[in-house]
Design a protein around this motif. Structure first.
Motif, PDB file in Angstrom:
ATOM      1  N   VAL A  72       0.834  -1.203   0.000  1.00  0.00           N
ATOM      2  CA  VAL A  72       0.000   0.000   0.000  1.00  0.00           C
ATOM      3  C   VAL A  72       0.867   1.250   0.000  1.00  0.00           C
ATOM      4  CG1 VAL A  72      -1.668   1.338   1.358  1.00  0.00           C
ATOM      5  CG2 VAL A  72      -1.949  -1.137   1.122  1.00  0.00           C
ATOM      6  N   GLU A  73       0.459   2.225  -0.805  1.00  0.00           N
ATOM      7  CA  GLU A  73       1.145   3.515  -0.838  1.00  0.00           C
ATOM      8  C   GLU A  73       0.232   4.657  -0.420  1.00  0.00           C
ATOM      9  OE1 GLU A  73       2.702   3.987  -4.757  1.00  0.00           O
ATOM     10  OE2 GLU A  73       3.961   2.190  -4.651  1.00  0.00           O
ATOM     11  N   SER A  74      -1.040   4.597  -0.819  1.00  0.00           N
ATOM     12  CA  SER A  74      -1.973   5.695  -0.554  1.00  0.00           C
ATOM     13  C   SER A  74      -3.179   5.194   0.218  1.00  0.00           C
ATOM     14  CB  SER A  74      -2.439   6.330  -1.866  1.00  0.00           C
ATOM     15  OG  SER A  74      -1.334   6.859  -2.581  1.00  0.00           O
ATOM     16  N   ILE A  75      -3.551   5.929   1.269  1.00  0.00           N
ATOM     17  CA  ILE A  75      -4.709   5.594   2.103  1.00  0.00           C
ATOM     18  C   ILE A  75      -5.705   6.734   2.017  1.00  0.00           C
ATOM     19  CG2 ILE A  75      -5.535   5.080   4.428  1.00  0.00           C
ATOM     20  CD1 ILE A  75      -1.893   4.527   3.773  1.00  0.00           C
ATOM     21  N   TYR A  76      -6.924   6.429   1.596  1.00  0.00           N
ATOM     22  CA  TYR A  76      -7.991   7.415   1.450  1.00  0.00           C
ATOM     23  C   TYR A  76      -9.005   7.193   2.556  1.00  0.00           C
ATOM     24  CZ  TYR A  76      -5.945   7.838  -3.200  1.00  0.00           C
ATOM     25  OH  TYR A  76      -5.072   8.019  -4.247  1.00  0.00           O
ATOM     26  N   MET A  77      -9.297   8.241   3.334  1.00  0.00           N
ATOM     27  CA  MET A  77     -10.211   8.126   4.456  1.00  0.00           C
ATOM     28  C   MET A  77     -11.403   9.050   4.252  1.00  0.00           C
ATOM     29  SD  MET A  77      -7.615   8.031   7.721  1.00  0.00           S
ATOM     30  CE  MET A  77      -7.098   9.731   7.492  1.00  0.00           C
ATOM     31  N   GLY A  78     -12.605   8.542   4.518  1.00  0.00           N
ATOM     32  CA  GLY A  78     -13.799   9.354   4.391  1.00  0.00           C
ATOM     33  C   GLY A  78     -14.979   8.695   5.076  1.00  0.00           C
ATOM     34  N   GLN A  79     -16.046   9.494   5.271  1.00  0.00           N
ATOM     35  CA  GLN A  79     -17.210   8.994   5.996  1.00  0.00           C
ATOM     36  C   GLN A  79     -18.149   8.170   5.133  1.00  0.00           C
ATOM     37  OE1 GLN A  79     -17.825  13.086   6.824  1.00  0.00           O
ATOM     38  NE2 GLN A  79     -17.973  12.751   9.025  1.00  0.00           N
ATOM     39  N   ASN A  80     -18.159   8.436   3.820  1.00  0.00           N
ATOM     40  CA  ASN A  80     -19.091   7.743   2.937  1.00  0.00           C
ATOM     41  C   ASN A  80     -18.592   7.846   1.495  1.00  0.00           C
ATOM     42  OD1 ASN A  80     -20.011  10.385   1.938  1.00  0.00           O
ATOM     43  ND2 ASN A  80     -21.053  10.547   3.923  1.00  0.00           N
ATOM     44  N   GLU A  81     -19.325   7.228   0.593  1.00  0.00           N
ATOM     45  CA  GLU A  81     -18.894   7.175  -0.800  1.00  0.00           C
ATOM     46  C   GLU A  81     -18.884   8.547  -1.462  1.00  0.00           C
ATOM     47  OE1 GLU A  81     -20.532   4.184  -3.335  1.00  0.00           O
ATOM     48  OE2 GLU A  81     -20.792   2.785  -1.679  1.00  0.00           O
ATOM     49  N   SER A  82     -19.869   9.388  -1.124  1.00  0.00           N
ATOM     50  CA  SER A  82     -19.917  10.710  -1.760  1.00  0.00           C
ATOM     51  C   SER A  82     -18.724  11.560  -1.350  1.00  0.00           C
ATOM     52  CB  SER A  82     -21.232  11.424  -1.404  1.00  0.00           C
ATOM     53  OG  SER A  82     -21.317  11.662  -0.009  1.00  0.00           O
ATOM     54  N   SER A 105      -7.463  -6.835  14.603  1.00  0.00           N
ATOM     55  CA  SER A 105      -7.953  -6.358  15.899  1.00  0.00           C
ATOM     56  C   SER A 105      -8.706  -5.033  15.818  1.00  0.00           C
ATOM     57  CB  SER A 105      -6.768  -6.204  16.872  1.00  0.00           C
ATOM     58  OG  SER A 105      -6.113  -7.435  17.068  1.00  0.00           O
ATOM     59  N   ARG A 106      -9.267  -4.722  14.662  1.00  0.00           N
ATOM     60  CA  ARG A 106     -10.096  -3.527  14.539  1.00  0.00           C
ATOM     61  C   ARG A 106     -11.269  -3.826  13.618  1.00  0.00           C
ATOM     62  NH1 ARG A 106      -8.562  -1.465  18.507  1.00  0.00           N
ATOM     63  NH2 ARG A 106      -7.331   0.426  18.753  1.00  0.00           N
ATOM     64  N   ASN A 107     -12.482  -3.462  14.061  1.00  0.00           N
ATOM     65  CA  ASN A 107     -13.647  -3.548  13.207  1.00  0.00           C
ATOM     66  C   ASN A 107     -13.768  -2.228  12.463  1.00  0.00           C
ATOM     67  OD1 ASN A 107     -14.464  -6.134  14.032  1.00  0.00           O
ATOM     68  ND2 ASN A 107     -15.359  -5.299  15.886  1.00  0.00           N
ATOM     69  N   ARG A 108     -13.340  -2.257  11.222  1.00  0.00           N
ATOM     70  CA  ARG A 108     -13.336  -1.028  10.426  1.00  0.00           C
ATOM     71  C   ARG A 108     -13.530  -1.433   8.967  1.00  0.00           C
ATOM     72  NH1 ARG A 108      -8.374   1.221  11.958  1.00  0.00           N
ATOM     73  NH2 ARG A 108      -9.373   2.423  13.603  1.00  0.00           N
ATOM     74  N   PHE A 109     -14.502  -0.839   8.286  1.00  0.00           N
ATOM     75  CA  PHE A 109     -14.767  -1.234   6.903  1.00  0.00           C
ATOM     76  C   PHE A 109     -13.719  -0.615   6.000  1.00  0.00           C
ATOM     77  CE2 PHE A 109     -17.260  -0.829   2.866  1.00  0.00           C
ATOM     78  CZ  PHE A 109     -17.293  -2.182   2.598  1.00  0.00           C
ATOM     79  N   MET A 110     -12.996  -1.468   5.249  1.00  0.00           N
ATOM     80  CA  MET A 110     -11.932  -1.024   4.372  1.00  0.00           C
ATOM     81  C   MET A 110     -12.058  -1.736   3.030  1.00  0.00           C
ATOM     82  SD  MET A 110      -8.663  -0.920   7.009  1.00  0.00           S
ATOM     83  CE  MET A 110      -8.972  -2.556   7.685  1.00  0.00           C
ATOM     84  N   LEU A 111     -11.548  -1.098   1.990  1.00  0.00           N
ATOM     85  CA  LEU A 111     -11.533  -1.674   0.650  1.00  0.00           C
ATOM     86  C   LEU A 111     -10.141  -1.516   0.052  1.00  0.00           C
ATOM     87  CD1 LEU A 111     -14.896  -0.203  -0.731  1.00  0.00           C
ATOM     88  CD2 LEU A 111     -14.491  -2.588  -0.081  1.00  0.00           C
ATOM     89  N   SER A 112      -9.719  -2.539  -0.696  1.00  0.00           N
ATOM     90  CA  SER A 112      -8.415  -2.508  -1.355  1.00  0.00           C
ATOM     91  C   SER A 112      -8.599  -2.709  -2.853  1.00  0.00           C
ATOM     92  CB  SER A 112      -7.522  -3.614  -0.797  1.00  0.00           C
ATOM     93  OG  SER A 112      -6.397  -3.837  -1.619  1.00  0.00           O
ATOM     94  N   ASP A 113      -7.775  -2.013  -3.643  1.00  0.00           N
ATOM     95  CA  ASP A 113      -7.817  -2.239  -5.087  1.00  0.00           C
ATOM     96  C   ASP A 113      -6.863  -3.360  -5.504  1.00  0.00           C
ATOM     97  OD1 ASP A 113      -5.325  -1.087  -4.876  1.00  0.00           O
ATOM     98  OD2 ASP A 113      -5.662   0.464  -6.384  1.00  0.00           O
ATOM     99  N   GLY A 114      -6.311  -4.068  -4.521  1.00  0.00           N
ATOM    100  CA  GLY A 114      -5.387  -5.146  -4.812  1.00  0.00           C
ATOM    101  C   GLY A 114      -3.989  -4.673  -5.134  1.00  0.00           C
ATOM    102  N   GLY A 115      -3.794  -3.356  -5.107  1.00  0.00           N
ATOM    103  CA  GLY A 115      -2.485  -2.785  -5.423  1.00  0.00           C
ATOM    104  C   GLY A 115      -2.046  -1.808  -4.367  1.00  0.00           C
ATOM    105  N   SER A 116      -1.885  -0.555  -4.769  1.00  0.00           N
ATOM    106  CA  SER A 116      -1.282   0.433  -3.874  1.00  0.00           C
ATOM    107  C   SER A 116      -2.290   1.288  -3.116  1.00  0.00           C
ATOM    108  CB  SER A 116      -0.365   1.357  -4.687  1.00  0.00           C
ATOM    109  OG  SER A 116      -1.124   2.095  -5.642  1.00  0.00           O
ATOM    110  N   ARG A 117      -3.601   1.122  -3.375  1.00  0.00           N
ATOM    111  CA  ARG A 117      -4.589   2.005  -2.757  1.00  0.00           C
ATOM    112  C   ARG A 117      -5.458   1.271  -1.740  1.00  0.00           C
ATOM    113  NH1 ARG A 117      -7.798   5.161  -7.304  1.00  0.00           N
ATOM    114  NH2 ARG A 117      -8.144   3.019  -8.036  1.00  0.00           N
ATOM    115  N   LEU A 118      -5.673   1.942  -0.614  1.00  0.00           N
ATOM    116  CA  LEU A 118      -6.533   1.429   0.457  1.00  0.00           C
ATOM    117  C   LEU A 118      -7.551   2.504   0.805  1.00  0.00           C
ATOM    118  CD1 LEU A 118      -7.030  -0.829   2.665  1.00  0.00           C
ATOM    119  CD2 LEU A 118      -5.558   0.561   4.162  1.00  0.00           C
ATOM    120  N   VAL A 119      -8.821   2.126   0.885  1.00  0.00           N
ATOM    121  CA  VAL A 119      -9.903   3.032   1.270  1.00  0.00           C
ATOM    122  C   VAL A 119     -10.392   2.640   2.662  1.00  0.00           C
ATOM    123  CG1 VAL A 119     -12.286   3.722   0.797  1.00  0.00           C
ATOM    124  CG2 VAL A 119     -10.641   3.529  -1.082  1.00  0.00           C
ATOM    125  N   VAL A 120     -10.515   3.619   3.551  1.00  0.00           N
ATOM    126  CA  VAL A 120     -10.955   3.371   4.917  1.00  0.00           C
ATOM    127  C   VAL A 120     -12.166   4.245   5.216  1.00  0.00           C
ATOM    128  CG1 VAL A 120     -10.306   3.314   7.342  1.00  0.00           C
ATOM    129  CG2 VAL A 120      -8.566   2.918   5.587  1.00  0.00           C
TER     130      VAL A 120
END
Length: 578
Positions: A72-82, A105-120
């Motif tokens: 992972v290189e970039s982490i994007y954080m936000g409250q919702n999709e919009s 050890s954390r309940n947190r909804f996250m998505l990965s593009d399988g590469g360098s980007r992680l959405v939290v």
């Protein structure tokens, strides 16, 4: 005495820098936060400014982050999709591109593009505090280890793939200057991907980029409104809005273990697996307690071994769920709106013959007349507790009781001790809450054979697990504060606002001794002891040491609820007789 708030001192400066840099939807390099992070002298990351590798802190961060962070290189954080769309993150429902990611050890909804980007997806500012601190710790320690390897031919050979980590024995550990015990802890987490992890560690340093986008603070409450709508729909067959509800914040297993009887009905198979696998040394523990006639010891070990039994064959989970539903226990496994598991327990359908014997009370037959439900949620993180309980208080007309069970670090006790607070200083609001705790030592002490119970305690709610240091703890200790945790203050803030129908003040002493209309109870068990000289629990689970406390607290909560419903049943019977 009012203790210093989080805006003061090195921790306050760290938070100020974090929020200032993250403001405005701009990309922030985690390296820009490292100096302030180290200056905090966090109790959980004591070697941040040292060249010595802090494996304990590194493993703590690993458990709270996705397992593929090396890519992972970039982490994007936000409250919702919009909100995330403003950062250029779109098509999040396209599961061919974005896949769910989880931390241990954390309940947190996250998505990965399988590469360098992680959405939290962020559910409160506590998520921001926790995530940024964990990422910074991870990066500091990763880069220390990379630097040591990069300066050696060993590291260069690992990076190029000309040698594999599993082929060279102890050489990597010695190059990194890590103790054998710490190295074994790292192996427990990374062992399945040891060669890949070590090659990535040798190959390149980390410099995460973080982008945080937010609309309004009130948007957090919308997340919990959406969650509650899902819960209401999921349990619509129970007519939730028209029935008395007892709210419990604990975990997703101990109440159901005690009530369903699944562990007892499979005790032979579970204990057979304990003897074969001997995980966590349970074989020896079982031999020691087998002849013990103290009630609860054997049951506690059975519950502790249950998880390994289920993991060995996932089909067993379906069998357990079926048995739970026969006892009126229904589950919701979390959602994209809020990744928090919960159970709804219909009291009238409980089957006393299946329950743990320590739950048996006179008049259990009265429970069949109860209309009450127990809503048990897996404890949230920090300020999420405030939003969640506020939502429930505003939505549920008949809220009968609020019971909080959670982990805390203990200043004076041992691992597994139970602390019963009556005063909480909340570092979010700088309020000092005094309240009547419905639980006391007598509700717990008979079930505690190996650990102690501390009554009439004072607790501190900190902003985050990394956001306290030894200086802060010393000042707490001088004022007789013992427990350090993250949710009590936010929960009490929600109780205040539900009781008085107005916003909670700040920097005030708040008396809730006789005011809440609901029964209110809080129990903390010690999962860490900051003052002891030990292998830190930052890097390992509480294990069997804490099982006694977890189930003693759970039993106390369930007995409190059942006794209340039994008394109601008896009163109703007298009215009918009259």
């Amino acid at each position: 005495m009012m203790l210093r708030g989080p805006e003061e001192g090195s921790i306050g400066k760290y938070l100020q820098v974090c929020y200032a840099l993250l403001h405005g939807n701009v990309e922030v390099a985690v390296s820009d936060l490292e100096e302030r992070h180290a200056e905090m002298r966090s109790s959980l990351h004591t070697l941040a400014s040292s060249k010595e590798v802090d494996i304990s802190a590194f493993l703590y961060s690993i458990r709270r982050l996705p397992p593929f962070l090396e890519s992972v290189e970039s982490i994007y954080m936000g409250q919702n999709e919009s909100v995330l769309a403003k950062l250029g993150i779109v098509d999040l429902k396209d599961h061919s591109h974005w896949r769910p990611a989880r931390a241990q050890s954390r309940n947190r909804f996250m998505l990965s593009d399988g590469g360098s980007r992680l959405v939290v997806f962020i559910c409160s500012l506590s998520d921001v505090d926790d995530l940024i601190s964990s990422l910074t710790c991870f990066q500091i320690e990763w880069n220390k280890m990379h630097s040591r390897l990069d300066s050696t031919s060993l590291g260069r050979d690992l990076a190029s793939g000309s040698i594999r980590a599993e082929e060279i024995g102890d050489r990597i550990r010695k190059t990194l200057g890590v103790s054998q015990d710490s190295w074994m802890l790292l192996w427990q987490v990374w062992g399945q991907n040891w060669n890949e992890k070590m090659r990535a560690l040798a190959k390149s340093p980390k410099n995460f980029k973080v982008i945080f986008s937010s609309d309004k603070p009130d948007d957090y409450q919308q997340i919990y409104q959406a969650w509650w709508n899902l819960i209401s729909d999921h349990f619509q067959h129970l007519d939730l809005s028209n029935r008395p509800v007892y709210f419990v914040s604990s975990n997703d297993y101990s109440l159901t273990d005690l009530l369903s009887g699944y562990a007892f009905s499979h005790s032979g198979s579970i204990l057979g697996r304990v003897m074969d696998a001997n995980k966590d040394g349970l074989n020896r523990i079982w031999r020691l307690i087998q002849s013990d006639d103290e009630p609860g010891r054997q049951e506690n070990l059975l519950y502790h071994a249950l998880q390994s039994y289920l993991e060995a064959d996932p089909a067993r989970v379906d069998d357990m769920r079926e048995m739970e539903e026969e006892s009126g226990i229904f589950r919701h496994e979390g959602s994209e709106a809020l990744d928090i598991k919960c159970q709804m327990i219909e009291v009238c359908r409980l089957r006393p013959e299946r329950m743990d014997q320590r739950l048996h009370l006179d008049g259990m037959e009265m429970l069949r007349q109860s209309r009450a439900l127990i809503l048990n949620i897996e404890y949230p993180l920090g300020m999420a507790a405030y939003y969640l309980l506020s939502q429930i208080c505003s939505s549920q007309r008949y809220l009968e009781g609020i019971y909080i069970m959670g982990k805390a670090a203990s200043m004076q006790g041992r691992l597994g001790d139970v602390m019963i607070p009556v005063e909480v200083y909340d570092m979010h609001s700088k309020n000092n809450f005094a309240f009547h705790n419905c639980f006391s030592m007598r509700d717990i002490v008979d079930m505690m054979m190996d650990s102690a119970v501390f009554d009439s305690q004072k607790a501190i709610t900190v902003r985050g697990t990394f956001l306290h240091n030894r200086e802060m703890m010393e000042s707490f200790k001088r004022e007789d504060y013992n427990g350090i945790e993250m949710e009590a203050g936010p929960y009490l803030r929600a109780v205040y606002e539900s009781t008085y129908k107005k916003r909670c003040p700040s920097s005030a002493r708040i008396d809730l001794m006789d005011k809440p209309k609901q029964d209110l109870g809080m129990l903390h068990y010690a999962s860490d002891t900051p003052y002891s000289k030990r292998v830190s629990l930052l890097s390992e689970k509480l294990g069997f040491v804490g099982v006694e406390a977890i189930y003693a607290c759970s039993i106390a909560i369930l007995r409190r609820i059942m006794m209340s419903e039994i008394q109601k049943g008896k009163k109703g019977a007298k009215v009918i007789e009259g």
